[in-house]
Design an enzyme around this catalytic site. Structure first.
Site, PDB file in Angstrom:
ATOM      1  N   HIS A 145     -13.208  -2.445   7.337  1.00  0.00           N
ATOM      2  CA  HIS A 145     -11.790  -2.722   7.121  1.00  0.00           C
ATOM      3  C   HIS A 145     -10.908  -2.190   8.253  1.00  0.00           C
ATOM      4  CE1 HIS A 145      -8.159  -2.486   4.095  1.00  0.00           C
ATOM      5  NE2 HIS A 145      -7.799  -2.913   5.280  1.00  0.00           N
ATOM      6  N   GLU A 195       0.821  -1.209   0.000  1.00  0.00           N
ATOM      7  CA  GLU A 195       0.000   0.000   0.000  1.00  0.00           C
ATOM      8  C   GLU A 195       0.861   1.269   0.000  1.00  0.00           C
ATOM      9  OE1 GLU A 195      -2.774  -0.344   3.223  1.00  0.00           O
ATOM     10  OE2 GLU A 195      -4.000  -1.805   2.161  1.00  0.00           O
TER      11      GLU A 195
END
Length: 269
Positions: free
Chosen positions: A214, A119
């Site tokens: 999440h 990420e």
């Protein structure tokens, strides 16, 4: 091999703080397996010797051009690495990278060939925007706070500032220490461009963004500042859910009481 931290007490302290926060994330149950990421801009701690250090890796593409990151240096958690391991051995479970002059590529310079988080482009996009705005923020943290994620499964909480009002009302310190509240990013595939764009949009207004079903993404002056904001929001979520488990809807602070907090502590409206 000699660590880049040796003889550099300021850099060692910064990496030590990152390791400390990684330990807190694990201890709180927010970092299962290799979950979560930390990226910190350490450019102001970089000396000429480090700038001349050769790369350990080949040139790696960021995936986008980040014009404000030219010549910047970041500590990044490694992909597949666990927070509990980073807490004990930060330079074996993370790496320091240099953004190249083309602003589209980077190299790893220390201590080991630990590939940064997958990420990384999303984290760097946030840092690029931080610098563009002239902000002093240096750190980004992504983690999975249990109570906040649980609340994100209820669509009634997902409207703009609905959770902010609830969490602020649970305990006075929440509004004092997280005065901008909590942004909301609707569910999107982890690591996707859609999630990155939604996060960047919310970070224009908030310091902490809840990723539906999440986790959260926070920016801060340093890694501890980012952690602290998540921590106080998580405490409020726990108070709310504990009250619900006891069988009642918590009263929360009244609008009058929260307005009093705003006035007395000169908080943003």
């Amino acid at each position: 091999m000699k660590s880049i931290l040796e003889g550099r007490p300021a850099l060692e302290k910064e990496v030590g703080q990152i390791a400390e926060v990684a330990g807190y994330l694990w201890q709180n149950g927010w970092a299962e397996r290799n979950g979560g990421n930390i990226t910190v801009n350490i450019t102001e701690l970089i000396d000429d010797e480090i700038r001349s250090m050769p790369a350990l890796s080949e040139v790696k593409a960021i995936g986008d051009t980040m014009p404000h990151l030219k010549g910047n240096y970041f500590y990044c958690k490694g992909t597949g690495k666990r927070m509990r391991d980073l807490a004990r051995r930060p330079m074996e479970n993370g790496s320091i990278i240099r953004i190249l002059d083309d602003c589209a590529n980077y190299v790893i310079i220390a201590d080991n060939l630990v590939q940064p988080t997958s990420e990384l482009p999303s984290h760097l996009a946030v840092h690029n925007r931080i610098i563009e705005k002239g902000s002093n923020y240096k750190a980004t943290v992504h983690t999975h706070p249990i109570e906040l994620v649980a609340m994100s499964h209820n669509q009634a909480f997902m409207g703009k500032d609905v959770l902010t009002r609830i969490l602020w009302s649970m305990i006075p310190e929440t509004k004092a220490f997280c005065p901008l509240g909590l942004g909301i990013a609707p569910y999107a595939l982890p690591g996707s461009v859609d999630l990155a764009k939604a996060t960047l949009k919310e970070l224009e207004e908030y310091d902490v963004v809840l990723w539906e079903k999440h986790g959260v993404f926070a920016k801060g002056l340093d890694v501890m500042d980012a952690f602290d904001q998540i921590d106080v929001l998580s405490k409020s979520a726990k108070i709310y859910l504990d009250a619900k488990c006891m069988g009642f809807e918590p009263d929360g602070m009244t609008e009058e009481q929260m307005n009093e907090m705003t006035e007395v502590f000169h908080l943003p409206r």
